[in-house]
Motif scaffolding. Structure first.
Motif, PDB file in Angstrom:
ATOM      1  N   ARG A  13      14.270 -26.927  14.555  1.00 38.03           N
ATOM      2  CA  ARG A  13      13.041 -27.473  15.139  1.00 38.03           C
ATOM      3  C   ARG A  13      12.694 -26.732  16.433  1.00 38.03           C
ATOM      4  N   ASP A  14      13.425 -26.944  17.503  1.00 43.36           N
ATOM      5  CA  ASP A  14      13.058 -26.281  18.761  1.00 43.36           C
ATOM      6  C   ASP A  14      13.334 -24.771  18.646  1.00 43.36           C
ATOM      7  N   HIS A 202      18.868 -32.090  27.135  1.00 41.40           N
ATOM      8  CA  HIS A 202      18.110 -31.106  26.358  1.00 41.40           C
ATOM      9  C   HIS A 202      17.583 -30.075  27.357  1.00 41.40           C
ATOM     10  N   HIS A 204      16.388 -26.135  28.563  1.00 43.65           N
ATOM     11  CA  HIS A 204      15.903 -24.785  28.219  1.00 43.65           C
ATOM     12  C   HIS A 204      16.484 -23.789  29.210  1.00 43.65           C
ATOM     13  N   ASN A 239      17.127 -22.078  24.111  1.00 44.43           N
ATOM     14  CA  ASN A 239      17.686 -23.412  24.379  1.00 44.43           C
ATOM     15  C   ASN A 239      19.148 -23.269  24.775  1.00 44.43           C
ATOM     16  N   GLN A 512       4.835 -28.776  21.778  1.00 41.35           N
ATOM     17  CA  GLN A 512       4.492 -28.940  23.187  1.00 41.35           C
ATOM     18  C   GLN A 512       3.122 -28.335  23.464  1.00 41.35           C
TER      19      GLN A 512
HETATM   20 ZN    ZN Z   1      12.831 -28.299  23.885  1.00 40.54          ZN
END
Ligand code: ZN
Ligand code: KIV
Length: 513
Positions: A13-14, A202, A204, A239, A512
């Motif tokens: 996903r991310d 979470h 980055h 990430n 986002q």
């Molecule tokens: Zn993220």
């Protein structure tokens, strides 16, 4: 007993949101199976409402991966949440992950909502999600840059609505370890019902601190879930990297005192699979999964390691799966041996036709390359002409001529749907000539923004070359990967693979945006 640290993988996903890293349903399913072998606790399989392709990928993973919790992202609205629940219907353990931005900047400029509207929306969304699923995660997007009082108000309310996990994103990678750790601790101390949910981090990697921040969130803040991706894949600088978090917590168990369910011997296989599928190459000096991570080149180090491994080694290469790099099959191996190795690697080709096509490729490769490694097999099944017979563009043959002092020439035959095209061009080199030949027929108009070649298995010029081609067209970025012992052929395959991705309609909503 030590506390458990939950590993939540968001590669699909991310990670996949990274421009050029988009994956097909089959690719995602293959990676999800590898994540299951790695025994990650939660797999965020996608963002079901973002596109039909993502919906189908989440659904396939939910139906087929049984050991991990399967999660879908959803914006904080009923439509997204319903779509996530629908995609997750077949999951043994489904989770809905809903999010809304809470920083003043995001609420004002992006959402154009007041804090009170965001507060209500967060509450209603968690309530709605809890009616569809017992396991609901809530994320205040840009949480780390949000006002503490407002964040406490929102998080307390969503816990009352039944959120089971609260995830605090450092969406833009702005945090530093001590401050992020304290931020999580303050939230937990100030919110009266904070003990009714699991806290998650979470982070980055924009300032290169995603792993350090996540671990500070665990140690200082008391978080018990880390969201991360294989190879640290993700938008911009990526990430938090799963392999680094896992090996830090394992290697320094004396300090972290936490248990995990992870089978670390599957890490290297997962890393290779993700980089081969996305074309995002792992830098050689990357911790844990880089080709040099366990190579002791300096004489002093080699001498020390030979006398006693732990003079210079804090982890063993085989503990993260490096030893798996062995010759597995050769020219004389039969279809059954090949099929069994596919199974051992967790590769489920869907039809006998696909297995036959892959086996024919394997035989062809074994004729040209004496030793076949697991990586070769992975590259072979990643080849779209094997796994996706319906691909629009397919390479049929390529001839090229280069000679010192002459301008290189290439002649390429490829299929576009049912039509066969023959095309020729010259170029600065044979790769340039081949790609120009294809482009002269396809006329995609795409800009080539990255071209890279890597040896799939190191140490020999016999290795297959793995080529990544990144194309950009009208705001879309796609990666194509091709492998072959002949790097000109690999380049043509990679170019056609990228064109196939441009050709497919991969419309999706940004998480986002
Ligand atoms: Zn993220
Ligand atoms: O970084 C972020 O804020 C996210 C959320 C959608 C969880 O990925």
């Amino acid at each position: 007993m030590a506390d458990k640290l939950i590993i939540f993988d968001t590669t699909l996903r991310d990670g996949e949101q990274s421009p050029g890293a988009s994956m097909t349903r089959e690719e995602k399913l293959r990676i999800a199976r590898q994540l299951e072998r790695l025994r990650v606790d939660v797999i965020e399989a996608g963002f079901a409402a973002s596109s039909n392709g993502d919906f189908e990928a989440v659904k396939a993973i939910a139906n087929q991966v049984r050991e991990s919790t399967i999660c879908s992202l959803a914006r904080a609205n009923d439509r997204d949440i319903s779509r996530a629940a629908e995609a997750l219907a077949g999951a043994e353990r489904p989770r809905i992950h809903t999010f809304i931005a809470t920083s003043a900047l995001h609420m004002d400029k992006k959402l154009r909502m007041t804090p009170d509207q965001v507060f209500e929306q967060a509450k209603l969304s968690v309530r709605f999600a809890r009616n569809l699923c017992a396991d609901v995660e809530f994320s205040p997007e840009d949480g780390y840059r949000s006002d503490m009082d407002f964040l406490c108000r929102v998080l307390e309310a969503v816990i009352k609505e039944g959120a089971t996990t609260l995830n605090i994103p450092d969406t833009v990678g702005y945090a530093v370890p001590e401050l992020y750790g304290n931020f999580i601790r303050t939230l937990r101390e100030r919110i009266p019902n904070s003990d009714q949910a699991i806290w998650s981090v979470h982070c980055h990697n924009d300032l290169g601190m995603a792993v350090a921040n996540s671990l500070a969130g665990v140690m200082i803040g008391g978080a018990r879930q880390v969201e991360c991706t294989i190879n640290g894949l993700g938008e911009r600088a990526g990430n938090c990297s799963l392999e680094e978090v896992v090996m830090a917590v394992k290697t320094r168990r004396d300090y972290f005192k936490l248990e995990m369910g992870i089978d670390a011997t599957q890490i290297v296989a997962a890393s290779r699979m993700v980089s081969q599928t996305t074309g995002f190459v792992v830098q050689p000096n990357k911790a844990v999964v880089g080709a040099n991570a366990f190579a002791h080149a300096s004489g002093i180090h080699q001498d020390g390691v030979l006398k006693a491994r732990d003079t210079y080694e804090i982890m063993r290469a085989e503990d993260v799966g490096w030893a798996a790099n062995k010759i597995v099959l050769g020219k004389l191996s039969g279809r059954n041996a090949f099929k069994q190795r596919l199974q051992e690697l967790g590769i489920a080709l869907e039809s006998e036709g696909e297995i036959n096509a892959a086996f024919a490729r394997f035989k062809d490769l074994a004729d040209r390359k004496s030793e076949i490694f697991d990586e070769d097999i992975l590259a072979l099944v990643s080849d779209e002409s094997v796994t996706r017979e319906h691909e629009h563009y397919r390479l049929l043959s390529l001839a090229q001529h280069s000679e010192t002092g002459e301008r290189p020439q290439a002649a390429v035959v490829f299929a576009a749907g049912e039509i066969e095209h023959s095309t020729e061009s010259d170029g600065n080199g044979p790769v340039d000539a081949s790609l120009k030949a294809i482009e002269s027929k396809v006329q995609s108009g795409a800009e080539l923004v990255l071209y890279s070649v890597n040896a799939i298995t190191s140490g020999s010029t016999e290795s297959q070359g793995e080529v990544t081609v990144r194309l950009q067209l009208g705001g879309r970025v796609v990666n194509g990967v091709g492998a072959d012992p002949d790097i000109v052929v690999a380049s043509a395959k990679a170019y056609l693979a990228a064109l196939n991705k441009l050709h497919a309609n991969l419309e999706r909503v940004a998480a986002q945006g």
